[in-house]
Every structure is written in structure tokens, then in C-alpha cells.
Design a protein around this motif. Structure first.
Motif, PDB file in Angstrom:
ATOM      1  N   ASP A  28       0.815  -1.218   0.000  1.00  0.00           N
ATOM      2  CA  ASP A  28       0.000   0.000   0.000  1.00  0.00           C
ATOM      3  C   ASP A  28       0.845   1.262   0.000  1.00  0.00           C
ATOM      4  OD1 ASP A  28      -2.648  -1.214   0.179  1.00  0.00           O
ATOM      5  OD2 ASP A  28      -2.100  -1.788   2.218  1.00  0.00           O
ATOM      6  N   VAL A  29       2.145   1.135   0.226  1.00  0.00           N
ATOM      7  CA  VAL A  29       3.015   2.306   0.394  1.00  0.00           C
ATOM      8  C   VAL A  29       3.531   2.778  -0.961  1.00  0.00           C
ATOM      9  CG1 VAL A  29       5.152   3.139   1.464  1.00  0.00           C
ATOM     10  CG2 VAL A  29       3.657   1.569   2.714  1.00  0.00           C
ATOM     11  N   ASP A  30       3.429   4.075  -1.160  1.00  0.00           N
ATOM     12  CA  ASP A  30       3.856   4.686  -2.422  1.00  0.00           C
ATOM     13  C   ASP A  30       4.349   6.105  -2.122  1.00  0.00           C
ATOM     14  OD1 ASP A  30       3.717   4.688  -5.568  1.00  0.00           O
ATOM     15  OD2 ASP A  30       2.761   6.552  -4.913  1.00  0.00           O
ATOM     16  N   ALA A  31       5.395   6.505  -2.829  1.00  0.00           N
ATOM     17  CA  ALA A  31       6.000   7.808  -2.549  1.00  0.00           C
ATOM     18  C   ALA A  31       5.007   8.953  -2.736  1.00  0.00           C
ATOM     19  CB  ALA A  31       7.213   8.021  -3.449  1.00  0.00           C
ATOM     20  N   LYS A  32       4.093   8.830  -3.703  1.00  0.00           N
ATOM     21  CA  LYS A  32       3.148   9.911  -3.964  1.00  0.00           C
ATOM     22  C   LYS A  32       1.830   9.724  -3.214  1.00  0.00           C
ATOM     23  CE  LYS A  32       4.971  11.004  -8.573  1.00  0.00           C
ATOM     24  NZ  LYS A  32       4.642  11.120 -10.029  1.00  0.00           N
ATOM     25  N   ALA A  33       1.313   8.508  -3.186  1.00  0.00           N
ATOM     26  CA  ALA A  33       0.001   8.272  -2.573  1.00  0.00           C
ATOM     27  C   ALA A  33       0.055   8.282  -1.056  1.00  0.00           C
ATOM     28  CB  ALA A  33      -0.578   6.953  -3.079  1.00  0.00           C
ATOM     29  N   THR A  34       1.152   7.827  -0.465  1.00  0.00           N
ATOM     30  CA  THR A  34       1.274   7.775   0.999  1.00  0.00           C
ATOM     31  C   THR A  34       2.621   8.382   1.398  1.00  0.00           C
ATOM     32  OG1 THR A  34       2.151   5.517   0.871  1.00  0.00           O
ATOM     33  CG2 THR A  34      -0.216   5.755   1.240  1.00  0.00           C
ATOM     34  N   PRO A  35       2.766   9.685   1.287  1.00  0.00           N
ATOM     35  CA  PRO A  35       4.075  10.316   1.541  1.00  0.00           C
ATOM     36  C   PRO A  35       4.569  10.157   2.979  1.00  0.00           C
ATOM     37  CG  PRO A  35       2.343  11.970   1.274  1.00  0.00           C
ATOM     38  CD  PRO A  35       1.748  10.669   0.863  1.00  0.00           C
ATOM     39  N   ALA A  36       3.682  10.122   3.947  1.00  0.00           N
ATOM     40  CA  ALA A  36       4.126   9.976   5.337  1.00  0.00           C
ATOM     41  C   ALA A  36       4.730   8.593   5.568  1.00  0.00           C
ATOM     42  CB  ALA A  36       2.956  10.215   6.292  1.00  0.00           C
ATOM     43  N   LEU A  37       4.049   7.574   5.076  1.00  0.00           N
ATOM     44  CA  LEU A  37       4.593   6.221   5.209  1.00  0.00           C
ATOM     45  C   LEU A  37       5.882   6.066   4.409  1.00  0.00           C
ATOM     46  CD1 LEU A  37       1.308   4.097   5.047  1.00  0.00           C
ATOM     47  CD2 LEU A  37       2.899   4.232   6.980  1.00  0.00           C
ATOM     48  N   TRP A  38       5.944   6.727   3.259  1.00  0.00           N
ATOM     49  CA  TRP A  38       7.170   6.665   2.467  1.00  0.00           C
ATOM     50  C   TRP A  38       8.337   7.307   3.220  1.00  0.00           C
ATOM     51  CZ3 TRP A  38       8.673   4.066  -1.687  1.00  0.00           C
ATOM     52  CH2 TRP A  38       9.888   4.432  -2.295  1.00  0.00           C
ATOM     53  N   SER A  39       8.073   8.376   3.924  1.00  0.00           N
ATOM     54  CA  SER A  39       9.146   9.007   4.709  1.00  0.00           C
ATOM     55  C   SER A  39       9.603   8.094   5.840  1.00  0.00           C
ATOM     56  CB  SER A  39       8.666  10.355   5.273  1.00  0.00           C
ATOM     57  OG  SER A  39       7.734  10.173   6.335  1.00  0.00           O
ATOM     58  N   MET A  40       8.670   7.340   6.430  1.00  0.00           N
ATOM     59  CA  MET A  40       9.050   6.378   7.458  1.00  0.00           C
ATOM     60  C   MET A  40       9.928   5.276   6.851  1.00  0.00           C
ATOM     61  SD  MET A  40       7.582   7.308  10.397  1.00  0.00           S
ATOM     62  CE  MET A  40       7.649   5.821  11.369  1.00  0.00           C
ATOM     63  N   LEU A  41       9.583   4.850   5.636  1.00  0.00           N
ATOM     64  CA  LEU A  41      10.367   3.828   4.952  1.00  0.00           C
ATOM     65  C   LEU A  41      11.752   4.353   4.591  1.00  0.00           C
ATOM     66  CD1 LEU A  41      10.651   1.129   3.273  1.00  0.00           C
ATOM     67  CD2 LEU A  41       9.631   2.399   1.371  1.00  0.00           C
ATOM     68  N   ARG A  42      11.813   5.555   4.088  1.00  0.00           N
ATOM     69  CA  ARG A  42      13.084   6.112   3.610  1.00  0.00           C
ATOM     70  C   ARG A  42      14.030   6.455   4.770  1.00  0.00           C
ATOM     71  NH1 ARG A  42      11.479  11.088   1.235  1.00  0.00           N
ATOM     72  NH2 ARG A  42      11.697  11.861   3.380  1.00  0.00           N
ATOM     73  N   ASP A  43      13.487   7.047   5.809  1.00  0.00           N
ATOM     74  CA  ASP A  43      14.329   7.581   6.877  1.00  0.00           C
ATOM     75  C   ASP A  43      14.358   6.718   8.134  1.00  0.00           C
ATOM     76  OD1 ASP A  43      14.689   9.817   5.221  1.00  0.00           O
ATOM     77  OD2 ASP A  43      12.912  10.792   6.039  1.00  0.00           O
ATOM     78  N   GLY A  44      13.511   5.683   8.204  1.00  0.00           N
ATOM     79  CA  GLY A  44      13.414   4.898   9.429  1.00  0.00           C
ATOM     80  C   GLY A  44      13.757   3.434   9.232  1.00  0.00           C
ATOM     81  N   SER A  45      13.562   2.666  10.294  1.00  0.00           N
ATOM     82  CA  SER A  45      13.790   1.218  10.282  1.00  0.00           C
ATOM     83  C   SER A  45      12.466   0.519  10.015  1.00  0.00           C
ATOM     84  CB  SER A  45      14.368   0.753  11.621  1.00  0.00           C
ATOM     85  OG  SER A  45      15.558   1.449  11.927  1.00  0.00           O
ATOM     86  N   THR A  46      12.475  -0.466   9.139  1.00  0.00           N
ATOM     87  CA  THR A  46      11.220  -1.068   8.686  1.00  0.00           C
ATOM     88  C   THR A  46      11.282  -2.581   8.733  1.00  0.00           C
ATOM     89  OG1 THR A  46      12.062  -0.867   6.422  1.00  0.00           O
ATOM     90  CG2 THR A  46      10.567   0.857   7.197  1.00  0.00           C
TER      91      THR A  46
END
Length: 773
Positions: free
Chosen positions: A77-95
Motif C-alpha cells: 500500500d506504500v507509495d511515494a506519492k500516494a502515501t508520503p508519510a509512510l514513504w518518509s518512514m520507509l526512507r528515513d526509518g527502520s522497517t
């Protein structure tokens, strides 16, 4: 040695005394064991990147930890444009991928929050017998805190007690409160998660984006419910597509009191994910500087069970994977880890008995967009492999069962001396032998198939069949084409050794191949994430004994029984160490089943008759070793302990009986529920006992000749029967052990017996030809 270790050692000595000492000593030892106090609570140390422990958090550290709870979201469900907050968690955090399995097959939003509250499996009762719930039942509502109390809390406590997982809703809130730490709940699900054991929630607020800044700064620990995604295409019958909605930005919705859950509002899956992502963004913007923020999808989106998503960002979590020692699988954690992580972040002692471990940053990575896409691909692979294989397991086992039965029937026909001409019988015997050996290579091939990303193909079922078939062909070629292929037990030794090496090496290196394999561990089920499960143990131990038969038979035929016994000890004890080691197999029920079988085989090879006294001594030594390994494992830090150490602790904290009863109930359920798998057990036993063991049966003649050709085959089969029987009796889901052991054992035994008949038929044909000549 610490007081805790001394108490455990005293308990261990008491139990060992009850097993091996005279009755007078047993009485005194049992008294001392029951009077020993329970172990003290354990504080778990946090872990940083590279698996190195961090210093324990300072209790005066003002930085809070915020858990943002949602449900139904997967990494797809995560997408850089559709879910930017979750994408930032993916890019900058531990997943990581998150296993949310609770009590029932699919996990409802209320179940996810109750499990967070309890730190273990908990769920709302369903309409079925004993409070059971099926995937076709609508999810119970998530109640909204009313006058500082969760409505219906006593029913949740009763449901948890009835399921015997030892879980206690309210553990999170009560532990924080008893250590003078508060927890703020925002939203209905968060109220359930933060409740005390009484159901009281002293600090509760409805979700309101305009008030988040103040609410997120009040307590060291904050839980926020941002709503759960409910997939319109996957909802159980009777659950309305439009769920009760939390408010959007700036509103003050009550949420979660309707027939469904605390939802993200009506709409498509993508629309609901967008609403949830917007709320996550609001929480991230309002979070105090220096906060650790954890976003976790705690429940399923409908009837289907899947791995969900979890991400953490803050001072303790940089870009990379999110790991837990409870699963020992990089990038895979379970919901019980979240409770322990919150307690640990608040610097309070973690109660013993919780099933999780603190989350920590595992392998580090950079926070570039390309690195984020690569991590996302790996996380989606985890979910898709688990989801696709889970649906394929039942038809696979059905096919295996029917194939095995067909082999038995075919063998029963061609074993008869009066069946067809000599040439026809030779051809059929050769076919039966080859088919049997090929069938025995299937188990190892199902693990090797995970070397190929079959789940990425358009038709996963065809892809996994092709992957398994590829390795079946490779292993069969090894069994047939080597010089050993012309010997009586050569193919048996080759297939057994290959299976032993594949499973053993995989376990020693973390068990990556068995995760989401057809005969391995299913992370979506959440029963085990590492080590030897029942199916793996059955295949591994059966292969070990079959290999012992082949190797020892070679030496006995050459008049070297001591070398034969030594070979059995080397192979067997290596298998026991791999299976029982807490760092590898971590199998509590395996060594007590495997050791007696190996002991019988060694004694038989040396010509020592088994007596009741010797049998009792073997049993006592086996139990003693099991308890000793459990005791040593229990001395390790709690997050490093395996099932062995936790069970040993439960002997003294009162939870052992519930574990035994729950496992017995699981055994009975599988025995009478999974009828196809259970059907293989009596059929295999009838085949071995009636057709092969009766002195007057036509099948026994083939096996008797096999005994002469391989002198350790008879005691080896008895050792195998001992192992499978004990494994069935003492393990949860124990019916899987003889059933899966038969999958590899019976075809290889048939192959040996058919080879004897094949040689006799060929010799008879040659003799008749000479006479005619």
C-alpha cells in the motif's frame, strides 16, 4: 551466580532428583521445588544498530515514544506519492514486515489492540462455541472509552483466560502505572491498548489533529489510533463496507462504536490508505522533537491473514531494517515485540512471560530514494511469499497424501510374485523404486525452492511447482547417477544425507529457506519464526535415522559392529545438537524423541538386549538433558532465550500447565480436523505393520530379505517408530511428526525392499535362461 540463577538451579536439581533418585529423596526434592519463589521480573536491554546493546534509557529522559496504531495496511500500500508519510518512514526509518497473528485465523482491529495491551495473544470473543470466531464472522467493534473505562473490559479478560495463552489484557498500562510512568491514549483503539488490568484509562482523548501537540507531550508513552483500513473486497459477510470513521484533520470524531472497527472511513482501499497516511503525517508533525515514532499496522484488512507493516523513526531508529530477537529473522517482527519495546523505552521492568523482545535497528542503510525502493521490494517479497505459500500448503499436502497412498497401492500390487511376466514385473519394480526415491526428494526440494523468487511470477502456483520440480530432478539425479545408486541402500543414504544437510545447514544459518516454504514455517501463522518446527523436525530426524541405518548396515555387514555403533552416535548426536541447541533448532520436543530411538539402535547393533530398566534409564537421561538445556537457556538474557528457556521458567511461575493443556488441545484439533494429513498416519502404520511385519504376509517376505541384505534395517525401523511415537505424544501438533516422517521414510523403505525383489527377479530370470540354454 545471581539469586535468579540459583533459584533455577535449585528447581532443576529438584526436578532431576524426582526423575533419577530414590523415592525418599524425590519427596524432599519435590517439596523444595514447590516452595521456591518465582523468578524476579526481568529488565530487557535495548539494542542498537549492528545488534549492539544501547545503554538503558535514562528514566529522566524527556524524549517520548509514540506508537501510531493502524490496521489492514501492507507494504504494497506504500507509495511515494500516494502515501508520503509512510514513504518518509520507509526512507528515513527502520522497517520490517509484522506478524499480527493473534488468537484466531484473521486478526481484527480489536484483537490487535488487545494483544498490544497484553503483550501476547489476546482477542475479543466470537459467536462460536467457546468464544471461537471464523473468518466469516464480522469483526467485533472497537469500543470507545466511556467515563474513563473501556466498556465490556471484563469480557476481554475472560476471553483471554479461556484461550490459555497466559495473556493478561492491561499488562502494558498497569506495568507503566506501577512504575510511575503514565500512558496517553488518543483514539478508541489506543484506549484499549493503554487500559489498566481493571479496564480503567485515566488519560484518554478523542483524535483531534488540532490538539495533538499537547497530547503527545503529556506522557513518556503515547498510543494513537489513526484508524484501520478495511478492504471492501475482503470483508467478512455481514460486516458493512462503510466502517465507523475517525475524524479527519481538525475534527473530533468518536470512532469505532459501530458494527465494524475504528476505521479510516468508507472508500476504496487506496482512499482509506490515503486517509490513514494523512493522520500519520499529522502525528509526525505534532510529535515533540527527539521522539521515537513507531507506526504499526496491528490487524488484518478483512478475512485474509497477511503480514503487515511496521516502521520506526527517531533517535534510536535510522534507515535500515527493524529486527527483533524474538523472531531472529532480519526484517520480520511480531506484534508482541511492540509491547516490550514500549515498556523498555519507558525504562520500566518488563514482566516475565511476554512473548516479545525490543525492536532495534538491524542492518543500516542510507536514506536515498533508490535505497528505499530496494527495501520496499524486500518487504513486499516477505509479505507476498508468506501470503502465496499459505494458500498453497493445503493442496500441496493433499497431493502428497494421495501420491503416497498411490505408491503404497502400486507397491502392494507389484510385490506379488504371480503378477505378470518376469520382464513386466521387473519393469514395474524398477518404476516403483524410482518413483519412491523421487517422492522422497520432495521435502528437501520444497525448502530449496525458496532460492528462487517464485512468488514474483504471474502464476505463483505454477512457479513453485516448477521450482520444486527443478530441485527434485537435481536430487534424484544425485541419488540415481552416483556409484551409490547401484547399491541397495545407496539412494536411501543419498536422499537422507541431502535432506539432512539442506535442513541442518539452513537451521544453522538462520532458517531462511524454511520461512514461507511449503513444508516450513509460516510467519503469517506466527507459531514459530526460527528453529525446528514439527514438520522440519520430523523430516530432519527421520533422515538422520535412515542415514544411520545405511551407514551402520555397511559396517555390520563387514563384521565391524563397534564402528557401526560409533557411526550412529556421530550422525545421531550431531542431529540432536543441531535440533536441540537454543542457538539453532531450539526444539524442546525433538531431542526427547530422537535420543531414545538412537539409543535403541546403538544397543541393538552392539547386541545388548533392551530391558525395562535400561529403557527407564534412557528416559531419565533424556529428561535430564532436556531440563539441563532448558536451565542453561533460561540463564541467558530474556530476549535471547528460546522456547526451551521460557518453558523452563514456566515450570516455576505457574504457566507450564496452561502451555501443556493448550498444546494438547491443538494436537486433538489437528488430529480430527486436518483429516487428510491425519489419514496418512494410520494408512502408513497399517502398511508397515500388516503388509510388511506380519510373518505370513506377502509383503513381509520382501522386508525379510531386506533385513538380510541390510542387517540394521529392522532395529533401525524400530528406532524410527520409537522416535515418531514419542514425537507424536509430547509435541503440540504432534500428529504432524509421524505423518511427515512417513512422507520420506516409507518411500525409501519401499525402494530398498523393491530393490531386493528386483535383484531376485533378475537372478531368477538369469537362472531360468541358463537352464533353457
Amino acid at each position: 551466580m545471581t539469586r535468579r540463577a540459583l533459584l533455577r538451579l535449585a528447581g532443576l536439581l529438584a526436578i532431576l532428583s524426582a526423575v533419577v533418585l530414590p523415592a525418599t529423596v524425590r519427596t524432599a526434592a519435590a517439596t523444595s521445588a514447590t516452595s521456591a519463589p518465582a523468578p524476579a521480573a526481568v529488565t530487557r536491554a535495548p539494542v542498537a544498530a549492528g545488534n549492539e546493546p544501547l545503554a538503558a534509557p535514562d528514566t529522566n529522559d524527556p524524549n517520548p515514544v509514540i506508537l501510531v496504531g493502524t490496521g489492514g495496511l501492507t507494504w504494497s500500500d506504500v507509495d511515494a506519492k500516494a502515501t508520503p508519510a509512510l514513504w518518509s518512514m520507509l526512507r528515513d526509518g527502520s522497517t520490517a514486515a509484522l506478524s499480527v497473528r493473534s488468537v484466531f485465523t484473521n486478526t481484527c482491529p480489536i484483537d490487535g489492540w488487545l494483544s498490544l495491551s497484553a503483550g501476547d495473544r489476546a482477542a475479543a470473543a466470537g459467536p462460536g462455541k467457546g468464544g471461537d470466531r471464523s473468518t466469516r464472522d464480522p469483526c467485533p467493534a472497537v469500543p470507545t472509552v466511556d467515563s474513563g473505562v473501556v466498556p465490556g473490559w471484563s469480557r476481554y479478560v475472560q476471553a483471554a483466560d479461556a484461550k490459555r495463552f497466559g495473556s493478561k489484557p492491561g499488562t502494558l498500562g498497569e506495568t507503566l502505572a506501577s512504575n510511575e510512568q503514565c500512558v496517553q491514549a488518543v483514539g478508541p483503539g489506543a484506549g484499549v491498548g493503554a487500559a489498566y488490568v481493571s479496564g480503567a484509562v485515566p488519560r484518554y482523548a478523542a483524535y483531534d489533529a488540532s490538539q495533538l501537540t499537547g497530547e503527545l507531550s503529556r506522557c513518556r508513552v503515547t498510543l494513537v489510533d489513526v484508524g484501520s483500513l478495511r478492504d471492501p473486497a475482503d470483508l467478512p459477510p455481514g460486516e458493512p463496507a462503510a466502517t465507523a470513521s475517525l475524524s479527519g484533520s481538525g475534527g473530533t470524531g468518536s470512532g469505532g462504536t459501530g458494527s465494524g472497527t475504528s476505521g479510516a472511513g468508507a472508500g476504496s482501499r487506496a482512499e482509506q490508505a490515503g486517509v490513514i497516511d494523512k493522520r500519520i503525517s499529522e502525528v509526525l508533525q505534532a510529535a515533540p522533537s527527539g521522539s521515537d515514532v513507531i507506526v504499526a499496522s496491528l490487524s488484518d484488512a478483512g478475512s485474509s491473514e497477511r503480514l503487515r507493516l511496521v516502521a520506526a523513526k527517531g533517535p534510536h531508529y535510522g534507515s535500515g531494517t527493524l529486527d527483533s530477537k524474538s523472531t531472529k529473522q532480519p526484517g520480520l517482527v511480531q506484534s508482541a515485540d511492540l509491547t516490550v519495546t514500549l515498556l523498555h523505552a519507558a525504562a520500566v521492568p518488563v514482566p516475565t512471560g511476554l512473548g516479545g523482545a525490543p525492536l532495534y535497528r538491524g542492518s543500516a542503510d542510507d536514506n536515498s530514494e533508490s535505497a528505499a525502493r530496494d527495501r520496499l521490494r524486500g518487504l513486499i517479497d516477505f509479505d507476498e511469499a508468506s501470503h502465496e505459500v499459505h494458500a498453497l500448503v493445503p493442496p500441496f499436502f493433499n497431493g502428497v497424501v494421495y501420491t503416497q497412498i498411490a505408491i503404497y497401492l502400486f507397491a502392494a500390487v507389484v510385490w506379488r510374485r504371480d503378477f505378470g511376466s518376469t520382464d513386466l514385473r521387473l519393469r514395474l519394480l524398477r518404476i516403483v523404486r524410482r518413483v519412491a526415491i523421487v517422492a522422497a526428494t520432495v521435502p528437501a526440494s520444497t525448502f530449496l525452492a525458496n532460492l528462487i523468487p517464485w512468488w514474483r511470477f504471474p502464476v505463483p502456483m505454477l512457479a513453485i511447482i516448477a521450482s520444486v520440480g527443478l530441485f527434485v530432478a537435481i536430487l534424484s539425479a544425485i541419488a540415481f547417477l552416483g556409484p551409490w545408486g547401484r547399491r541397495l541402500t545407496g539412494p536411501l543414504a543419498a536422499v537422507s544425507l541431502a535432506t539432512l544437510l539442506v535442513l541442518g545447514i539452513d537451521i544453522m544459518f538462520g532458517g531462511r529457506l524454511q520461512i514461507s516454504s511449503l513444508m516450513g514455517l509460516q510467519p503469517v501463522v506466527g507459531g514459530r519464526f526460527y528453529g525446528m518446527g514439527n514438520v522440519t523436525f520430523a523430516l530432519f530426524a527421520t533422515s538422520a535415522i535412515l542415514l544411520c541405518i545405511a551407514v551402520s548396515g555397511y559396517y555390520v555387514k563387514r563384521g565391524q559392529p563397534r564402528r557401526a555403533a560409533l557411526a550412529v552416535l556421530v550422525v545421531g548426536l550431531a542431529a540432536v545438537v543441531i535440533d536441540g541447541s537454543p542457538a539453532w533448532g531450539a526444539d524442546g520436543g525433538g531431542p526427547p524423541a530422537l535420543l531414545p530411538g538412537l539409543a535403541y539402535l546403538v544397543l541393538a547393533i552392539l547386541g545388548i538386549r533392551m530391558t525395562w530398566r535400561r529403557g527407564a534409564l534412557i528416559g531419565a537421561v533424556t529428561v535430564g538433558l532436556f531440563l539441563l538445556v532448558g536451565f542453561v537457556d533460561s540463564l541467558r538474557p530474556t530476549e535471547d532465550q528460546s522456547h526451551l528457556g521460557r518453558f523452563f521458567e514456566s515450570l516455576f511461575n505457574g504457566g507450564a500447565w496452561d502451555i501443556v493443556v493448550r498444546k494438547l488441545e491443538q494436537n486433538i484439533s489437528i488430529l480430527f480436523g486436518n483429516y487428510r494429513l491425519a489419514l496418512l498416519v494410520p494408512i502408513a502404520l497399517v502398511f508397515v505393520i500388516y503388509i510388511l511385519a506380519r510373518p505370513t504376509s506377502w509383503g513381509s517376505r520382501a522386508l525379510e530379505r531386506s533385513y538380510e541384505a541390510c542387517p540394521t534395517l529392522r532395529p533401525g525401523l524400530i528406532a524410527l517408530l520409537v522416535m515418531l511415537t514419542i514425537g507424536f505424544a509430547i509435541n503440540d501438533s504432534g500428529v504432524a511428526i509421524p505423518a511427515n516422517g512417513a512422507i520420506i521414510a516409507v518411500p525409501l523403505i519401499i525402494a530398498v525392499s523393491v530393490r531386493v525383489l528386483e535383484d531376485e527377479a533378475r537372478a531368477g530370470a538369469t537362472t531360468r535362461a541358463k537352464r533353457r540354454g
